[in-house]
Design a protein around this motif. Structure first.
Motif, PDB file in Angstrom:
ATOM      1  N   LEU A 145     -11.397  17.625  62.822  1.00  0.00           N
ATOM      2  CA  LEU A 145     -10.398  17.911  61.961  1.00  0.00           C
ATOM      3  C   LEU A 145      -9.792  16.980  61.238  1.00  0.00           C
ATOM      4  O   LEU A 145      -9.383  15.917  61.621  1.00  0.00           O
ATOM      5  N   TYR A 146      -9.699  17.324  59.810  1.00  0.00           N
ATOM      6  CA  TYR A 146      -9.360  16.461  58.577  1.00  0.00           C
ATOM      7  C   TYR A 146      -8.426  16.912  58.087  1.00  0.00           C
ATOM      8  O   TYR A 146      -8.373  18.220  57.730  1.00  0.00           O
ATOM      9  N   ALA A 147      -7.311  16.158  57.791  1.00  0.00           N
ATOM     10  CA  ALA A 147      -5.979  16.864  57.209  1.00  0.00           C
ATOM     11  C   ALA A 147      -5.356  15.857  56.183  1.00  0.00           C
ATOM     12  O   ALA A 147      -5.514  14.718  56.355  1.00  0.00           O
ATOM     13  N   ARG A 148      -4.908  16.496  55.253  1.00  0.00           N
ATOM     14  CA  ARG A 148      -4.116  15.920  53.941  1.00  0.00           C
ATOM     15  C   ARG A 148      -3.254  16.754  53.095  1.00  0.00           C
ATOM     16  O   ARG A 148      -3.120  17.905  53.383  1.00  0.00           O
ATOM     17  N   ASP A 149      -2.751  16.121  52.307  1.00  0.00           N
ATOM     18  CA  ASP A 149      -1.762  17.182  51.312  1.00  0.00           C
ATOM     19  C   ASP A 149      -2.230  17.949  50.369  1.00  0.00           C
ATOM     20  O   ASP A 149      -1.834  18.924  50.349  1.00  0.00           O
ATOM     21  N   GLU A 150      -3.352  17.573  49.751  1.00  0.00           N
ATOM     22  CA  GLU A 150      -4.025  18.479  48.845  1.00  0.00           C
ATOM     23  C   GLU A 150      -5.318  19.107  49.381  1.00  0.00           C
ATOM     24  O   GLU A 150      -5.851  18.714  50.541  1.00  0.00           O
ATOM     25  N   PRO A 151      -5.653  20.447  48.876  1.00  0.00           N
ATOM     26  CA  PRO A 151      -6.750  20.882  49.428  1.00  0.00           C
ATOM     27  C   PRO A 151      -8.012  20.455  49.320  1.00  0.00           C
ATOM     28  O   PRO A 151      -8.108  19.414  48.353  1.00  0.00           O
ATOM     29  N   PHE A 152      -8.989  20.783  50.457  1.00  0.00           N
ATOM     30  CA  PHE A 152     -10.292  20.159  50.178  1.00  0.00           C
ATOM     31  C   PHE A 152     -10.974  20.988  49.230  1.00  0.00           C
ATOM     32  O   PHE A 152     -11.241  22.076  49.110  1.00  0.00           O
ATOM     33  N   SER A 153     -11.784  20.236  48.178  1.00  0.00           N
ATOM     34  CA  SER A 153     -12.555  20.871  47.143  1.00  0.00           C
ATOM     35  C   SER A 153     -13.868  20.849  47.812  1.00  0.00           C
ATOM     36  O   SER A 153     -14.405  20.488  48.581  1.00  0.00           O
ATOM     37  N   PRO A 154     -14.590  22.105  47.239  1.00  0.00           N
ATOM     38  CA  PRO A 154     -16.069  22.197  47.565  1.00  0.00           C
ATOM     39  C   PRO A 154     -16.996  20.974  47.926  1.00  0.00           C
ATOM     40  O   PRO A 154     -17.639  20.737  48.793  1.00  0.00           O
ATOM     41  N   PRO A 155     -16.739  20.010  46.886  1.00  0.00           N
ATOM     42  CA  PRO A 155     -17.654  18.804  46.970  1.00  0.00           C
ATOM     43  C   PRO A 155     -17.256  18.047  48.541  1.00  0.00           C
ATOM     44  O   PRO A 155     -18.081  17.608  49.252  1.00  0.00           O
ATOM     45  N   ASP A 156     -15.829  17.791  48.833  1.00  0.00           N
ATOM     46  CA  ASP A 156     -15.364  17.428  49.706  1.00  0.00           C
ATOM     47  C   ASP A 156     -15.851  18.319  50.937  1.00  0.00           C
ATOM     48  O   ASP A 156     -16.354  17.494  51.974  1.00  0.00           O
ATOM     49  N   ILE A 157     -15.900  19.341  50.986  1.00  0.00           N
ATOM     50  CA  ILE A 157     -16.269  20.504  52.125  1.00  0.00           C
ATOM     51  C   ILE A 157     -17.769  19.831  52.364  1.00  0.00           C
ATOM     52  O   ILE A 157     -18.025  19.869  53.467  1.00  0.00           O
ATOM     53  N   ALA A 158     -18.583  19.784  51.342  1.00  0.00           N
ATOM     54  CA  ALA A 158     -20.031  19.779  51.481  1.00  0.00           C
ATOM     55  C   ALA A 158     -20.204  18.300  52.289  1.00  0.00           C
ATOM     56  O   ALA A 158     -21.100  18.177  53.209  1.00  0.00           O
ATOM     57  N   LEU A 159     -19.641  17.375  51.686  1.00  0.00           N
ATOM     58  CA  LEU A 159     -19.755  16.142  52.190  1.00  0.00           C
ATOM     59  C   LEU A 159     -19.522  15.986  53.757  1.00  0.00           C
ATOM     60  O   LEU A 159     -20.148  15.275  54.753  1.00  0.00           O
ATOM     61  N   LEU A 160     -18.476  16.428  54.197  1.00  0.00           N
ATOM     62  CA  LEU A 160     -17.862  16.356  55.382  1.00  0.00           C
ATOM     63  C   LEU A 160     -18.577  17.168  56.254  1.00  0.00           C
ATOM     64  O   LEU A 160     -18.859  17.071  57.589  1.00  0.00           O
ATOM     65  N   THR A 161     -19.229  18.506  55.892  1.00  0.00           N
ATOM     66  CA  THR A 161     -19.848  19.313  56.671  1.00  0.00           C
ATOM     67  C   THR A 161     -21.054  18.451  57.089  1.00  0.00           C
ATOM     68  O   THR A 161     -21.564  18.629  58.381  1.00  0.00           O
ATOM     69  N   HIS A 162     -22.038  17.770  56.001  1.00  0.00           N
ATOM     70  CA  HIS A 162     -22.998  17.221  56.226  1.00  0.00           C
ATOM     71  C   HIS A 162     -22.750  15.975  57.460  1.00  0.00           C
ATOM     72  O   HIS A 162     -23.469  15.817  58.461  1.00  0.00           O
ATOM     73  N   LEU A 163     -21.495  15.370  57.174  1.00  0.00           N
ATOM     74  CA  LEU A 163     -21.216  14.134  58.201  1.00  0.00           C
ATOM     75  C   LEU A 163     -21.027  14.972  59.401  1.00  0.00           C
ATOM     76  O   LEU A 163     -21.293  14.275  60.292  1.00  0.00           O
ATOM     77  N   ALA A 164     -20.274  16.085  59.588  1.00  0.00           N
ATOM     78  CA  ALA A 164     -20.239  16.307  60.871  1.00  0.00           C
ATOM     79  C   ALA A 164     -21.574  16.915  61.818  1.00  0.00           C
ATOM     80  O   ALA A 164     -21.716  16.772  62.756  1.00  0.00           O
ATOM     81  N   ALA A 165     -22.652  17.186  61.012  1.00  0.00           N
ATOM     82  CA  ALA A 165     -23.829  17.427  61.461  1.00  0.00           C
ATOM     83  C   ALA A 165     -24.282  16.030  62.058  1.00  0.00           C
ATOM     84  O   ALA A 165     -25.180  16.004  63.164  1.00  0.00           O
TER      85      ALA A 165
END
Length: 450
Positions: A145-165
């Motif tokens: 779980l990652y949290a911040r004040d700004e919404p996560f953009s699609p590129p951010d989600i793509a990078l973190l999804t790969h990192l999670a794998a």
């Protein structure tokens, strides 16, 4: 400037058959990919699961900025927390995070979150513990779980999804054995282990010990009375005939004075009757009785005089006086035959050890004993066990032990009386496995009664 585009990882769009895409300038994309490759290499090269967890919640910030990162199990146990060295499971924050991860356990894919996506009971504490926006990434039995004040953009989600794998693969990699052991190695290890287990060793018992007199002469109270004073100090050298202690003479002196007066009275009555028997037949009959009474009083006087002469006790031989503290005896009542001290030859010593009740069964007369004195631990003394007490006694330190006596083998090396140390008493030769497991098995049988 050239741009690169790739599909969005949004699972809802993919399920609906709609492919969205996002684009980024090539320099930005290359920089992000380099950071991703570097972090991926560090994750896959980690040797321990705690290293993987640390990198996942702390170093992912190089890819996508965030304020908080959490790695936890789907049952709510917190594994790692960004910026923290300890896991606060018992705190309100840790308990709330555990409830959040249990609620999201069934989430199949990456999912952006806000407080509005949660039940009211969970959403109520969101503002207290997390920023406004969060991204939940399932890893199977765990989740990120990652949290911040700004919404996560699609590129951010793509990078973190790969990192999670990558994190999931790295966590599973360090959890399984790195290499398998062949049957030959297992067999060889079993043979070596069996050989070590059957290695013969000599049983030994450690016990506190000290040097005591081998043939002491016990000095006992000659009469019933009270110790008046002690004339020698502990461990003081004494000569034969030297005064050791004296009993209080007040009672005997008073009794002797009374007996002497009674003797004088009895003798006067006897003499008077002896003179009167010439003229008085009745007085003649009283003479034998008065004579016997006078002799009885004389015997009583002689007894008291002999007792008074014996209140002073002298040394029966030359040596050292062996006892504890003179103040313990002064004013103490004693009975006839009670031990007060001992006189011993300082060169005639032996070893006295105290073996615990659980270990005394392995001690036999004739066993070898090695004494390590506290004053000379590098110069052990050899001895042979001569006697093992049948009954255990309570020692001054409240422990229960059996007394063991041992005779020193070297007649020229004798430790000074009172020196203390540790004795090692050797027993029989047994396999190493029995020597190691004897005490645990004894304790287990005592507790389980088998």
């Amino acid at each position: 400037m050239a741009k690169s585009c790739w599909p969005s990882p949004d699972p809802a769009s993919i399920a609906a058959g709609v492919t969205l895409s996002f684009c980024a300038s090539r320099p930005v994309m290359n920089d992000a990919l380099l950071r991703l490759l570097d972090l991926e290499q560090r994750l896959l090269g980690a040797q321990r699961s705690v290293e993987v967890a640390f990198l996942a919640v702390n170093m992912a910030h190089a890819l996508v900025p965030y304020r908080q990162g959490v790695l936890a199990g789907i049952r709510g146990e917190i594994v790692a927390l960004s910026g923290a060295t300890t896991v606060p499971e018992a705190t309100p924050y840790g308990l709330w995070l555990g409830r959040l991860f249990r609620h999201l356990a069934a989430t199949p894919a990456a999912r952006p979150l806000t407080a509005l996506d949660l039940p009211p009971a969970l959403a109520e504490g969101w503002a207290d513990w997390l920023p406004a926006q969060a991204l939940f990434l399932p890893l199977g039995d765990e989740a990120l779980l990652y949290a911040r004040d700004e919404p996560f953009s699609p590129p951010d989600i793509a990078l973190l999804t790969h990192l999670a794998a990558v994190v999931r693969a790295a966590r599973r990699s360090v959890a399984r054995p790195r290499r398998s052991i062949s049957r030959a190695r297992l067999l060889l290890g079993g043979v070596v282990g069996l050989g070590i287990a059957l290695l013969p060793v000599t049983e030994s018992v450690l016990a506190p010990a000290d040097a005591v007199p081998a043939h002491p002469v016990v000095v006992r109270a000659p009469l019933e009375g009270v110790v008046d004073h002690v004339a020698v100090a502990p461990n003081e050298s004494v000569q034969e005939g030297q005064v050791l202690f004296q009993l209080n003479a007040t009672t005997l002196t008073g009794a002797l004075d009374v007996a002497r007066q009674q003797l004088g009275t009895a003798q006067a009555e006897y003499r008077q009757a002896a003179q009167a028997m010439v003229f008085d037949a009745k007085a003649k009959a009283q003479v034998p009785l008065l004579q016997g009474k006078a002799e009885e009083k004389a015997a009583e006087v002689r007894l008291l005089e002999s007792q008074l002469a014996r209140i002073t006790t002298r040394a029966p031989r030359a040596g050292v006086a062996v006892f504890d503290d003179p103040s313990d005896w002064i004013g103490k009542p004693v009975v006839v035959g009670e031990k007060v001290m001992a006189v011993a030859d300082p060169e005639d010593t032996e070893v006295e050890a105290w073996v615990a009740v659980t270990d005394v069964g392995w001690v036999r007369p004739g066993a070898r004993l090695t004494l390590f004195l506290n004053t000379a631990p590098l110069s052990p003394l050899r001895a042979r066990v001569t006697a093992v007490a049948y009954e255990a006694v309570v020692r001054p330190d409240a422990s229960v032990a059996h007394r063991v006596r041992a005779r020193l083998e070297d007649a020229e090396v004798r430790p000074r009386l009172g020196l203390k140390g540790t004795a090692r008493i050797e027993g029989e030769t047994v396999p190493l496995v029995w020597w190691v497991l004897r005490k645990p098995l004894t304790t287990l049988r005592q507790r389980l009664g088998v």
